[in-house]
Design an enzyme around this catalytic site. Structure first.
Site, short mmCIF file in Angstrom:
data_model
loop_
_atom_site.label_atom_id
_atom_site.label_comp_id
_atom_site.label_asym_id
_atom_site.label_seq_id
_atom_site.Cartn_x
_atom_site.Cartn_y
_atom_site.Cartn_z
CE LYS A 32 -9.50 18.92 2.92
NZ LYS A 32 -9.04 18.14 1.76
CG ASP A 59 -5.84 16.28 2.59
OD1 ASP A 59 -5.14 15.32 2.97
OD2 ASP A 59 -7.06 16.18 2.32
CE LYS A 61 -6.79 12.09 1.51
NZ LYS A 61 -7.15 13.48 1.16
CG ASP A 64 7.22 7.36 -2.93
OD1 ASP A 64 7.95 6.36 -3.02
OD2 ASP A 64 7.00 8.12 -3.89
CB THR A 118 -14.90 7.39 3.46
OG1 THR A 118 -14.60 8.59 2.79
CG2 THR A 118 -14.56 7.48 4.92
NE ARG A 209 -19.41 19.67 -1.17
CZ ARG A 209 -19.54 18.41 -1.56
NH1 ARG A 209 -20.11 18.14 -2.72
NH2 ARG A 209 -19.08 17.43 -0.82
#
Ligand code: C5P
Length: 231
Positions: A32, A59, A61, A64, A118, A209
């Site tokens: 990603k 990614d 996002k 518009d 989130t 991670r």
């Protein structure tokens, strides 16, 4: 339902994570590229990651007006990517224009919708004029996205079950917030293990991670793949 692993590249350039990336190429299929890397080095870094043998999840996002998002999807279709994100809060028409551009220019590109970030709680939603609870808003936007024809959604692992209840089974669910049982939580709070998320109905797990910070990233990735039945 099949589940696969997406490696998060939370770094400013592919070079910054190149040694680990090289070791993981051949084990993990997807990587990603997010806003940090894309803002720093753009299409070149997407090509660089693809050239290392990964399918790229871009990614960005997008959010518009319909024409601008459709044009951005058209531009993205010239990149070697397999997934691209947009905000479902941009509305039905924006999603429909994006899907039309995707079908015309990149038929195999998976367009994924982001519902409620989130990081936003009930009070944050109220502040921007949304009186629904985050859970209800996620379901509402998920249904709107599926109704508009979007192929998938990014969601928290705890949203998988409520979304699966209301969405057609072919909608792909992509979930971050994944932690193997023995891994550190880092800054994540409401997590699921890879096995739990796969069993709940996730199609892709987004993990950073727990792999990058592991003493042996290849072994950590292989353990996740084994847990979700990929090995
Ligand atoms: O390192 P870690 O596995 O926590 O990385 C998770 C990735 O997914 C990060 O890029 C993070 O920004 C992203 N993400 C998340 N939770 C969300 C949405 C995105 O962790 N709800």
């Amino acid at each position: 339902m099949s589940c696969d692993l997406i490696l998060v590249l939370d770094a400013p350039t592919p070079r910054a994570v190149a040694p680990t990336l090289k070791r993981l190429s051949g084990t993990v299929r997807w990587a990603k590229v997010g806003l940090e890397m894309y803002t720093a080095c753009g299409p070149d870094c997407v090509r660089e990651v693809a050239d290392m043998g990964f399918k790229v999840f871009l990614d960005l996002k997008l959010h518009d007006i319909p024409n601008t998002v459709a044009k951005a999807v058209e531009s993205a279709s010239r990149l070697p990517i397999g997934m691209l994100t947009l905000h479902t809060g941009g509305g039905r028409e924006m999603m429909q224009w994006a899907i039309k551009a995707q079908r015309e220019h990149a038929p195999s590109l998976l367009l994924l919708g982001v519902t409620v970030l989130t990081s936003l709680g009930e009070a944050d939603l109220r502040e921007v004029g949304v009186s629904a609870s985050p859970a209800d808003q996620v379901t509402r936007l998920g249904q709107l996205a599926a109704g508009a024809g979007l192929s998938g959604l990014v969601c928290s692992p705890h949203e998988i079950t409520p979304l699966r209840r209301v969405l057609p089974s072919e909608v792909q669910l992509v979930t971050p917030g994944i932690r193997p049982r023995e891994a550190s939580l880092d800054d994540q709070t409401r997590v699921m293990t890879p096995g739990e998320a796969a069993a709940a109905g996730a199609n892709y797990l987004v993990v950073g991670r727990p792999i990058f910070k592991a003493p042996d990233p290849v072994a950590a990735a292989e353990a996740i793949l084994a847990e979700i039945g990929r090995r």
